[in-house]
Design a protein around this motif. Structure first.
Motif, PDB file in Angstrom:
ATOM      1  N   SER A 120      10.251   8.182  -6.862  1.00 13.11           N
ATOM      2  CA  SER A 120       9.692   7.334  -5.810  1.00 13.11           C
ATOM      3  C   SER A 120      10.562   6.126  -5.494  1.00 13.11           C
ATOM      4  N   ASN A 177       3.897   6.614  -2.480  1.00 18.92           N
ATOM      5  CA  ASN A 177       4.424   5.250  -2.464  1.00 18.92           C
ATOM      6  C   ASN A 177       5.908   5.271  -2.775  1.00 18.92           C
ATOM      7  N   ASP A 191       5.211  -2.542   3.394  1.00 13.01           N
ATOM      8  CA  ASP A 191       4.505  -1.782   4.432  1.00 13.01           C
ATOM      9  C   ASP A 191       4.954  -2.143   5.846  1.00 13.01           C
ATOM     10  N   PHE A 205       1.890  -0.384  -8.252  1.00 18.04           N
ATOM     11  CA  PHE A 205       2.155   0.072  -6.886  1.00 18.04           C
ATOM     12  C   PHE A 205       2.664   1.512  -6.889  1.00 18.04           C
ATOM     13  N   GLN A 255       0.794  -1.227   0.000  1.00 13.31           N
ATOM     14  CA  GLN A 255       0.000   0.000   0.000  1.00 13.31           C
ATOM     15  C   GLN A 255       0.829   1.280   0.000  1.00 13.31           C
ATOM     16  N   SER A 256       2.053   1.252   0.557  1.00 15.87           N
ATOM     17  CA  SER A 256       2.798   2.508   0.637  1.00 15.87           C
ATOM     18  C   SER A 256       4.310   2.360   0.507  1.00 15.87           C
ATOM     19  N   GLU A 257       4.850   1.218   0.870  1.00 24.43           N
ATOM     20  CA  GLU A 257       6.310   1.095   0.909  1.00 24.43           C
ATOM     21  C   GLU A 257       6.725  -0.336   0.605  1.00 24.43           C
TER      22      GLU A 257
END
Length: 163
Positions: free
Chosen positions: A95, A66, A119, A59, A32-34
């Motif tokens: 990113s 992200n 995440d 992603f 979801q983010s990392e």
């Protein structure tokens, strides 16, 4: 046994190249983010497969927040053997952080550092880089020690903690 703040651990073992690749793919799709991707040279990873590159691209497109962090000993091998991955990395360079393991941290890197962490909670790890035996674990407590091992490898940990 888990505490009240810790979700029940999901543990899935694997022992083949296909199962390892499938677990990496699933973890990447769930991120979801990392995402942290860590390996000596990513030679046994499906990083140049279209579905892996597509999942990574999706992603990184989900949100400008992200972030992908890659850590390796042999960036040249990655650049030569994974043109699809390199296209995704160039497209989303803002990113992505890619680092070569610094010499002072190389001894800590070891044979067991072949993993994807999503995440800070989902860990896909081969137990030794010469074998495909490993496990996927959904538990921040499983990922946390590995993030501490990776911290001295050149990533801005303060920034990583805020994200």
């Amino acid at each position: 046994m888990t505490g009240p703040d810790e979700p029940a651990m999901l543990h899935v073992g694997f022992d083949t190249r296909a199962e390892f690749g499938a677990q990496l793919q699933t973890a990447l799709e769930r991120a979801q983010s990392e995402v942290w991707m860590v390996d000596r040279d990513f030679a046994e990873w499906p990083i140049n497969r279209p579905e892996f590159a597509s999942a990574l691209q999706s992603f990184l497109r989900q949100s400008a927040a992200n972030h992908l962090r890659m850590l390796t000993l042999d960036a040249e091998h990655v650049a030569r053997s994974a043109p699809r991955l390199m296209t995704v990395l160039r497209t989303h360079a803002q990113s992505v952080e890619c680092r070569i393991v610094p010499s002072h941290a190389a001894p800590r890197f070891g044979e067991a550092c072949s993993m994807l962490i999503a995440d800070r909670a989902l860990l896909v790890r081969r137990f030794h880089r010469d074998h495909f035996r490993g496990a996927t674990e959904l538990a921040p407590a499983a990922a946390r020690p590995w993030l501490l091992v990776l911290a001295p490898c050149g990533f801005d940990q303060a920034r990583a903690e805020k994200e």
